[in-house]
Design an enzyme around this catalytic site. Structure first.
Site, short mmCIF file in Angstrom:
data_model
loop_
_atom_site.label_atom_id
_atom_site.label_comp_id
_atom_site.label_asym_id
_atom_site.label_seq_id
_atom_site.Cartn_x
_atom_site.Cartn_y
_atom_site.Cartn_z
N LYS A 150 0.84 -1.19 0.00
CA LYS A 150 0.00 0.00 0.00
C LYS A 150 0.88 1.25 0.00
CE LYS A 150 -4.19 -1.75 0.16
NZ LYS A 150 -5.21 -1.47 -0.88
N LYS A 246 -13.72 -7.64 -7.70
CA LYS A 246 -14.14 -7.79 -6.31
C LYS A 246 -15.64 -8.02 -6.28
CE LYS A 246 -10.56 -4.69 -4.43
NZ LYS A 246 -10.32 -3.37 -3.81
#
Length: 328
Positions: A150, A246
């Site tokens: 991240k 997703k």
């Protein structure tokens, strides 16, 4: 006994803060749907996401409003058609798949034509932090085959170097969560070539990614926020070489499976991803992961507790739950 639809809010404390460019969370809140029909029970989970204008109370209300229609025996497809793509439809769709499998005495895998892998290489996320802290986190999971890093637009090289040097054998998925500019992305390319970068996920804001047209990075560019359903695939043009599917974005397993097929027909790479969620949200996604190039399904790994019969994960390898847990 009439069919029954019930909804519940589940709160899952995290074992460590989960930081991305948009903020930090210490708890995951999910919405669970349970469907009872003819003596069978099906379950599904959705994770509302503020980036997409969703909240837990909103999703709970959307689903609770469908209870009378489900009790009346309204067809499954008609119930789903009442909801837009998102967490509410995901929870309902996955619960319906689970229910139909149990009613039919067959697995969801058999019904949908996808297989759950017996063992899956799964990315382990390194939360956004100071470089030294990210290096320590990477060192602790250095045996994992894939790490997801991240990032935001600060100390980018230092953070990537810290993770890459701490886990030199791992492939890296870089995820700035829409925080980079095109100039930064271009400038980073010589530096990124030194590392085992498998994917660069959604570097630019979804509303400003037109500059990616024709650009080729050292690793495939993967659309996340820029693609939710099959409808957005047509708008990607030549900006991306892969898509992150997703269930919560697609609005369930039905649309996600269609998106998988459509992406493959266009020659795009596929990663199956997730929100921070429990094993109930991951179990359906494993069907997609088995047909994907990469899997980023470590949501339950971040929880301080999970369903007892849920997924198991060690050194970046995930094992699915038992068929009794979800999907028959």
């Amino acid at each position: 006994m009439l069919p029954e639809l019930t909804v519940a809010r589940d709160a899952w404390p995290l074992r460590a803060p989960f930081r991305i460019s948009r903020g930090v969370k210490t708890e995951a809140e999910t919405v669970r749907v349970e469907l009872r029909r003819g003596g069978f029970v099906g379950r599904g989970e959705g994770t509302p996401y503020a980036r997409y204008g969703e909240g837990v109370d909103q999703v709970l209300g959307q689903l609770a409003d469908l209870a009378p229609a489900f009790a009346r025996g309204e067809p499954d497809a008609a119930l789903l058609a009442r909801l837009d793509a998102g967490a509410a439809r995901n929870a309902l769709d996955c619960a319906l798949w689970d229910l139909r499998a149990r009613e039919a005495g067959r697995s969801v895998a058999a019904l949908i034509g996808l297989q759950v892998p017996s063992r899956l290489a799964c990315a382990v996320t390194i939360s956004l932090d100071e470089p030294e802290a990210m290096a320590a986190a990477a060192r602790a999971v250095a045996a994992s085959p894939i790490l997801k890093v991240k990032l935001d637009d600060r100390e980018v090289e230092a953070r990537i170097r810290a993770v890459g040097e701490a886990a030199p054998e791992a492939r890296l998925i870089l995820d700035p969560n829409e925080s980079w500019s095109l100039e930064l992305l271009r400038d980073l390319q010589p530096f990124l070539a030194r590392f085992r970068v498998a994917l660069i996920e959604q570097p630019l804001p979804a509303a400003a990614d037109c500059g990616l047209a024709g650009f080729r990075a050292v690793a495939p560019l993967c659309a996340d926020e820029s693609v939710h359903t099959c409808e957005e695939l047509a708008t990607l043009g030549d900006r991306y070489q892969a898509v992150n599917i997703k269930l919560d974005k697609a609005g369930g397993l039905t649309e996600a499976a269609a998106l998988l097929r459509a992406a493959r027909e266009l020659g795009l790479g596929v990663m199956t991803g997730c929100m921070v969620c429990s094993s109930l949200g991951i179990a359906p996604a494993l069907l997609l992961a088995g047909a994907s190039d990469l899997a980023d399904l470590d949501g339950p790994w971040w929880l301080s507790r999970d369903w007892a019969a849920g997924v198991a994960m060690e050194n970046g390898w995930m094992r699915p739950p038992t068929p009794e847990f979800w999907g028959g």
